[in-house]
Write a protein that holds these residues in place. Structure first.
Motif, PDB file in Angstrom:
ATOM      1  N   ASN A  37       0.833  -1.204   0.000  1.00  0.00           N
ATOM      2  CA  ASN A  37       0.000   0.000   0.000  1.00  0.00           C
ATOM      3  C   ASN A  37       0.872   1.260   0.000  1.00  0.00           C
ATOM      4  OD1 ASN A  37      -2.404   1.355  -0.128  1.00  0.00           O
ATOM      5  ND2 ASN A  37      -2.860   1.230   2.055  1.00  0.00           N
ATOM      6  N   GLY A  38       1.943   1.230  -0.823  1.00  0.00           N
ATOM      7  CA  GLY A  38       2.847   2.358  -0.928  1.00  0.00           C
ATOM      8  C   GLY A  38       2.853   2.934  -2.333  1.00  0.00           C
ATOM      9  N   HIS A  39       3.819   3.811  -2.601  1.00  0.00           N
ATOM     10  CA  HIS A  39       3.965   4.433  -3.921  1.00  0.00           C
ATOM     11  C   HIS A  39       5.399   4.259  -4.395  1.00  0.00           C
ATOM     12  CE1 HIS A  39       0.087   6.280  -3.062  1.00  0.00           C
ATOM     13  NE2 HIS A  39       0.600   6.728  -1.928  1.00  0.00           N
ATOM     14  N   ARG A  76       7.110  10.572   0.609  1.00  0.00           N
ATOM     15  CA  ARG A  76       5.844   9.852   0.438  1.00  0.00           C
ATOM     16  C   ARG A  76       6.012   8.591  -0.406  1.00  0.00           C
ATOM     17  NH1 ARG A  76       4.933  14.367   3.434  1.00  0.00           N
ATOM     18  NH2 ARG A  76       2.751  14.586   4.017  1.00  0.00           N
ATOM     19  N   PHE A  77       7.089   8.539  -1.190  1.00  0.00           N
ATOM     20  CA  PHE A  77       7.316   7.360  -2.027  1.00  0.00           C
ATOM     21  C   PHE A  77       8.012   6.278  -1.220  1.00  0.00           C
ATOM     22  CE2 PHE A  77       6.927  10.711  -5.242  1.00  0.00           C
ATOM     23  CZ  PHE A  77       6.070  10.099  -6.145  1.00  0.00           C
ATOM     24  N   MET A  78       7.446   5.101  -1.252  1.00  0.00           N
ATOM     25  CA  MET A  78       8.069   3.977  -0.548  1.00  0.00           C
ATOM     26  C   MET A  78       9.407   3.624  -1.180  1.00  0.00           C
ATOM     27  SD  MET A  78       6.516   0.169   0.097  1.00  0.00           S
ATOM     28  CE  MET A  78       7.400  -1.028   1.098  1.00  0.00           C
ATOM     29  N   PHE A  79       9.418   3.525  -2.522  1.00  0.00           N
ATOM     30  CA  PHE A  79      10.616   3.128  -3.249  1.00  0.00           C
ATOM     31  C   PHE A  79      11.056   4.216  -4.229  1.00  0.00           C
ATOM     32  CE2 PHE A  79       9.471  -1.626  -2.881  1.00  0.00           C
ATOM     33  CZ  PHE A  79      10.300  -1.774  -1.773  1.00  0.00           C
ATOM     34  N   ASN A  80      12.369   4.358  -4.385  1.00  0.00           N
ATOM     35  CA  ASN A  80      12.949   5.122  -5.477  1.00  0.00           C
ATOM     36  C   ASN A  80      13.788   4.125  -6.275  1.00  0.00           C
ATOM     37  OD1 ASN A  80      14.270   6.816  -7.214  1.00  0.00           O
ATOM     38  ND2 ASN A  80      15.204   8.095  -5.654  1.00  0.00           N
ATOM     39  N   VAL A  81      13.302   3.760  -7.450  1.00  0.00           N
ATOM     40  CA  VAL A  81      13.898   2.664  -8.216  1.00  0.00           C
ATOM     41  C   VAL A  81      14.603   3.209  -9.448  1.00  0.00           C
ATOM     42  CG1 VAL A  81      13.436   0.483  -9.413  1.00  0.00           C
ATOM     43  CG2 VAL A  81      12.069   1.119  -7.420  1.00  0.00           C
ATOM     44  N   PHE A  82      15.860   2.809  -9.637  1.00  0.00           N
ATOM     45  CA  PHE A  82      16.613   3.186 -10.828  1.00  0.00           C
ATOM     46  C   PHE A  82      16.457   2.111 -11.896  1.00  0.00           C
ATOM     47  CE2 PHE A  82      20.056   6.218  -8.958  1.00  0.00           C
ATOM     48  CZ  PHE A  82      19.053   7.095  -8.617  1.00  0.00           C
ATOM     49  N   LEU A  83      16.125   2.536 -13.107  1.00  0.00           N
ATOM     50  CA  LEU A  83      16.035   1.610 -14.238  1.00  0.00           C
ATOM     51  C   LEU A  83      17.334   1.685 -15.034  1.00  0.00           C
ATOM     52  CD1 LEU A  83      12.910   2.434 -13.667  1.00  0.00           C
ATOM     53  CD2 LEU A  83      12.527   1.398 -15.893  1.00  0.00           C
ATOM     54  N   SER A  84      17.929   0.540 -15.279  1.00  0.00           N
ATOM     55  CA  SER A  84      19.161   0.491 -16.060  1.00  0.00           C
ATOM     56  C   SER A  84      18.844   0.020 -17.477  1.00  0.00           C
ATOM     57  CB  SER A  84      20.173  -0.453 -15.405  1.00  0.00           C
ATOM     58  OG  SER A  84      19.617  -1.753 -15.270  1.00  0.00           O
ATOM     59  N   THR A 114       7.442   8.967 -12.644  1.00  0.00           N
ATOM     60  CA  THR A 114       8.688   8.760 -13.379  1.00  0.00           C
ATOM     61  C   THR A 114       9.479  10.062 -13.443  1.00  0.00           C
ATOM     62  OG1 THR A 114       7.811   9.318 -15.582  1.00  0.00           O
ATOM     63  CG2 THR A 114       7.518   7.047 -14.821  1.00  0.00           C
ATOM     64  N   GLN A 115      10.800   9.905 -13.537  1.00  0.00           N
ATOM     65  CA  GLN A 115      11.698  11.041 -13.711  1.00  0.00           C
ATOM     66  C   GLN A 115      12.761  10.680 -14.738  1.00  0.00           C
ATOM     67  OE1 GLN A 115      11.892  13.009  -9.241  1.00  0.00           O
ATOM     68  NE2 GLN A 115      13.725  12.924 -10.469  1.00  0.00           N
ATOM     69  N   GLU A 163      17.875  -0.564  -0.151  1.00  0.00           N
ATOM     70  CA  GLU A 163      18.468   0.412  -1.071  1.00  0.00           C
ATOM     71  C   GLU A 163      17.431   1.339  -1.702  1.00  0.00           C
ATOM     72  OE1 GLU A 163      21.193   0.034  -4.977  1.00  0.00           O
ATOM     73  OE2 GLU A 163      21.949  -1.048  -3.226  1.00  0.00           O
ATOM     74  N   PRO A 164      16.361   0.808  -2.330  1.00  0.00           N
ATOM     75  CA  PRO A 164      15.367   1.721  -2.922  1.00  0.00           C
ATOM     76  C   PRO A 164      14.557   2.499  -1.888  1.00  0.00           C
ATOM     77  CG  PRO A 164      14.643  -0.559  -3.148  1.00  0.00           C
ATOM     78  CD  PRO A 164      16.039  -0.606  -2.632  1.00  0.00           C
ATOM     79  N   ILE A 165      14.536   2.040  -0.630  1.00  0.00           N
ATOM     80  CA  ILE A 165      13.807   2.774   0.411  1.00  0.00           C
ATOM     81  C   ILE A 165      14.645   3.926   0.960  1.00  0.00           C
ATOM     82  CG2 ILE A 165      12.982   2.599   2.810  1.00  0.00           C
ATOM     83  CD1 ILE A 165      11.801  -0.121   2.101  1.00  0.00           C
ATOM     84  N   LEU A 166      15.947   3.716   1.129  1.00  0.00           N
ATOM     85  CA  LEU A 166      16.814   4.729   1.730  1.00  0.00           C
ATOM     86  C   LEU A 166      17.394   5.705   0.706  1.00  0.00           C
ATOM     87  CD1 LEU A 166      18.795   2.503   4.275  1.00  0.00           C
ATOM     88  CD2 LEU A 166      16.888   4.043   4.765  1.00  0.00           C
TER      89      LEU A 166
END
Length: 320
Positions: A45-47, A173-181, A154-155, A292-295
């Motif tokens: 239930n996150g973003h 507010r975002f649970m994860f910050n995910v990098f796409l390779s 997206t960014q 990693e994606p949380i911190l």
């Protein structure tokens, strides 16, 4: 939907996750970690915030997820002239001389906030209440958003002209910050082969909105041992320079550390990661898997780290 025990329910969640991954894999080639993070966000239930160059199937991914999960979906293209009312909706004067509320695109289960950093902070803030409270307030009236509600933003990390960096309050507010390779050579070969041929994929709907809400509640009931709970909180507190728990690297290279919301998401993410892996309680490895994606977007490097080329990811891994 009812199961005889929580163990049976966790087994059902794990099986559903594997079916969802298999179905998404018919459209999305590679990006396994990204797909896993998006699904963990939904079940927790996150973003989720996706950062990657154009052309890495960010939009296609969220469209595919919405189809497989049988959820309503809206895409908002964030631009410098976008207004808050373009997102949440506005009141108009009806034929009966009374004001009525016209819902904006935010009233969907899944919102794709495309290039969210291209719009001014005033418009970015329009999403804050929706993301945190799952409601929208317009003209003194409060409107609940459909459940489940999930924002995937997206960014583009390359082109920074004409962008407005997200405030720390919104990033949090975002649970994860995910990098796409970039995809591997074989993955890109398969992508090109699939997208340049006359190939239509019919996706199966794996879960309904009601089932997703059930699994979101289930994740919160999963028990956590004290040592795992303490490890998660300790990991978050170690990122705060000038505090008792801070490491030498943190004091040297960080200006700010993660807040309490990071601890909450570390535990919640570890619970979900354990459940989709078929485990009935998370361990320390589950916390590390989501750390990693949380911190990443909750700690701020100082000029020393930037001058010496120390990345955020390196600092997080050293905390393990």
């Amino acid at each position: 939907m009812a199961y005889n025990s929580d163990i049976e329910a966790v087994d059902a969640l794990s099986a559903s996750y594997r079916r969802i991954r298999q179905e998404i894999g018919n459209v999305i080639i590679g990006q396994d970690d990204v797909v896993k993070s998006v699904l963990i966000s939904i079940f927790s239930n996150g973003h989720c915030l996706l950062v990657g160059v154009p052309g890495l199937a960010k939009t296609l991914l969220v469209q595919t997820v919405s189809q497989v999960l049988d959820l309503s979906y809206n895409r908002v293209q964030f631009t410098p002239d976008l207004m808050p009312s373009d997102i949440v909706g506005s009141e108009i004067l009806g034929e009966d001389r009374n004001f009525k509320f016209i819902k904006g695109p935010v009233f969907s289960n899944i919102i794709l906030a495309d290039e969210i950093n291209r719009t001014p902070p005033k418009t970015q803030a329009a999403l804050l209440e929706a993301m945190q409270e799952k409601i929208v307030t317009v003209g003194g009236h409060t409107y609940p958003l459909p459940q489940p509600f999930f924002v995937l933003a997206t960014q583009n990390p390359i082109e920074q002209e004409g962008t407005y960096p997200l405030p720390e309050a919104q990033l949090d507010r975002f649970m994860f910050n995910v990098f796409l390779s970039y995809p591997s050579f074989q993955e890109e070969l398969q992508v090109v082969k699939n997208t340049t041929a006359n190939r239509n994929v019919s996706l199966k709907k794996i879960l309904t909105a009601e089932q997703i809400i059930y699994f979101q509640q289930l994740v919160r009931t999963i028990p956590v041992t004290d040592n795992v709970l303490e490890y998660a909180v300790n990991l978050a507190t170690k990122t705060r320079p000038g505090t008792a728990n801070a490491t030498d690297d943190v004091n040297r290279f960080l200006s700010w550390g993660a807040g309490p919301r990071a601890s909450q998401y570390l535990v919640l993410g570890a619970k979900c990661h354990a459940a989709i892996s078929g485990k009935y309680s998370p361990d320390i490895e589950d916390v590390q898997a989501v750390a990693e994606p949380i911190l990443r977007h909750r700690i701020v490097r100082n000029y020393k780290a930037e001058a010496e080329g120390i990345t955020t990811e390196e600092l997080i891994r050293k905390l393990f």
